[in-house]
Design a protein around this motif. Sequence first.
Motif, short mmCIF file in Angstrom:
data_model
loop_
_atom_site.label_atom_id
_atom_site.label_comp_id
_atom_site.label_asym_id
_atom_site.label_seq_id
_atom_site.Cartn_x
_atom_site.Cartn_y
_atom_site.Cartn_z
N LYS A 1 -50.39 66.35 37.81
CA LYS A 1 -51.71 65.71 37.84
C LYS A 1 -52.44 65.94 39.16
O LYS A 1 -53.67 65.85 39.21
CB LYS A 1 -51.58 64.23 37.56
CG LYS A 1 -50.97 63.39 38.67
CD LYS A 1 -51.04 61.90 38.33
CE LYS A 1 -50.77 61.03 39.55
NZ LYS A 1 -50.94 59.59 39.25
N ALA A 2 -51.72 66.25 40.23
CA ALA A 2 -52.35 66.45 41.53
C ALA A 2 -53.30 67.64 41.52
O ALA A 2 -54.20 67.72 42.36
CB ALA A 2 -51.28 66.64 42.60
N ALA A 3 -53.12 68.57 40.60
CA ALA A 3 -53.98 69.76 40.54
C ALA A 3 -55.17 69.58 39.59
O ALA A 3 -56.00 70.49 39.49
CB ALA A 3 -53.16 70.97 40.10
N LEU B 1 -56.03 64.23 29.16
CA LEU B 1 -56.12 63.61 30.48
C LEU B 1 -57.56 63.59 30.96
O LEU B 1 -58.30 64.56 30.78
CB LEU B 1 -55.23 64.34 31.48
CG LEU B 1 -53.78 63.81 31.50
CD1 LEU B 1 -53.01 64.34 30.30
CD2 LEU B 1 -53.07 64.14 32.77
N ALA B 2 -57.94 62.48 31.58
CA ALA B 2 -59.32 62.31 32.02
C ALA B 2 -59.36 61.55 33.34
O ALA B 2 -58.43 60.81 33.68
CB ALA B 2 -60.13 61.57 30.97
N GLY B 3 -60.45 61.75 34.07
CA GLY B 3 -60.63 61.09 35.36
C GLY B 3 -62.10 60.87 35.65
O GLY B 3 -62.96 61.06 34.78
N PRO B 4 -62.45 60.53 36.88
CA PRO B 4 -63.84 60.23 37.23
C PRO B 4 -64.74 61.45 37.01
O PRO B 4 -64.35 62.59 37.27
CB PRO B 4 -63.76 59.88 38.72
CG PRO B 4 -62.33 59.52 38.96
CD PRO B 4 -61.53 60.35 38.02
N PRO C 1 -55.59 58.25 31.48
CA PRO C 1 -56.16 58.29 32.83
C PRO C 1 -55.24 59.05 33.79
O PRO C 1 -54.04 58.77 33.87
CB PRO C 1 -56.25 56.81 33.23
CG PRO C 1 -56.25 56.07 31.93
CD PRO C 1 -55.39 56.87 31.01
N ILE C 2 -55.79 60.01 34.48
CA ILE C 2 -54.99 60.81 35.41
C ILE C 2 -54.32 59.93 36.46
O ILE C 2 -53.16 60.13 36.81
CB ILE C 2 -55.87 61.89 36.09
CG1 ILE C 2 -56.34 62.91 35.05
CG2 ILE C 2 -55.12 62.58 37.22
CD1 ILE C 2 -57.37 63.89 35.57
N ALA D 1 -65.64 58.62 32.23
CA ALA D 1 -64.38 59.37 32.30
C ALA D 1 -64.60 60.75 31.71
O ALA D 1 -65.14 60.88 30.61
CB ALA D 1 -63.26 58.64 31.56
N THR D 2 -64.22 61.78 32.45
CA THR D 2 -64.42 63.16 32.04
C THR D 2 -63.07 63.84 31.87
O THR D 2 -62.17 63.65 32.70
CB THR D 2 -65.25 63.92 33.10
OG1 THR D 2 -66.57 63.37 33.13
CG2 THR D 2 -65.34 65.41 32.78
N PRO D 3 -62.88 64.62 30.80
CA PRO D 3 -61.60 65.28 30.60
C PRO D 3 -61.33 66.37 31.64
O PRO D 3 -62.27 66.95 32.21
CB PRO D 3 -61.72 65.89 29.20
CG PRO D 3 -63.18 66.01 28.96
CD PRO D 3 -63.83 64.89 29.70
N ALA D 4 -60.07 66.62 31.89
CA ALA D 4 -59.67 67.72 32.78
C ALA D 4 -59.73 69.02 31.99
O ALA D 4 -58.98 69.21 31.03
CB ALA D 4 -58.25 67.48 33.29
#
Length: 239
Positions: free
Chosen positions: A207-209, A172-175, A90-91, A186-189
Motif C-alpha cells: 500500500k505504500a506505493a 483500494l481507495a484513498g484521498p 481504505p488504503i 475517496a478515489t480508487p488507486a
Amino acid sequence: MCNEFQIRVSRADYAAAFARLGVPLRWTDPEPVRAADDPIRPTNRAALIRPCDPVDPRAGLDGVERRWWMIPAFHKGPVAGWKPMTTLAPIATVDTTPAFREAYRQRRALVPVSSFIAYDAPAGWRKGQPKRRWEAAWTPADDEDRIRYFAAVWDRAQPSDLAEPIESFAILAGPPGPDLAAVQDATPAVLTLEQGLQWLDLAGPGKAALVTATPAGTYRVTEAPRVQLMTAEMRRALP
C-alpha cells in the motif's frame, strides 16, 4: 466515493501489454457480453486478474470474473446478511481492518478499468432527485494505456445460503487529488500494468506505493449523465 466503473475495451485489446512484458495471462472464465457503455456496479461481476503464484506474480496470472463487493471469509451467514459496504478498501487501514487485512496480506489482484464514475449533488439538490454523474478518465500514453488497473484484494467465503463458496473483491481507495476532490471523498488507486505487477508482489511495497491524491491534470473529468435520465435534446447532442 467511486461505486461505478467502466471497461470499454475487450480482453484482446490489452493482451499485448502482458505479452510485451512476458507475463502469461490465462482467462479461466469466458469474456462476458457487455456493451461498451454498460457500467459495472456493486454486486456485478467484473474481470479480476490475480497471480497463479502470489510469491511470483510475473510467472503467470489467472483472469476470472468475480463479484464486486467483497464478502470476507469469516462471514458465515447468508450473502444478504453481509451489510458493510466493502466495495472499497481504505488504503490507510486495509492492513488492519478485519474485513480486509488477510486479503491484503495474501490475496491481491488487479481489476481492468477504462474509466470510473463519481457523483455529486448540484446546488439546490433534494433527496430523491438524481445527482450529477461525472466520468474520470486519463489521456492514454499509447494504445495499451487505454486500459489501466485498480489495485484490489479478494476473498473466498462460504455463505449459509450458497452451495458453493463465493469469491469477491474490493478496490483500494484513498484521498482524492484536485481533479476529483469536488465530487468524491475517496478515489480508487489506478495503476499502469508495471505498477500493478508491483502491487501484486507480496514482497513489494504494497500500500505504500499506492497514490490516489494525484496531481491536477491526471484525470479528465466530464459530466456523463445516464442516458435514461437525459432529455431528448441531450440524447441528440451525444457524439
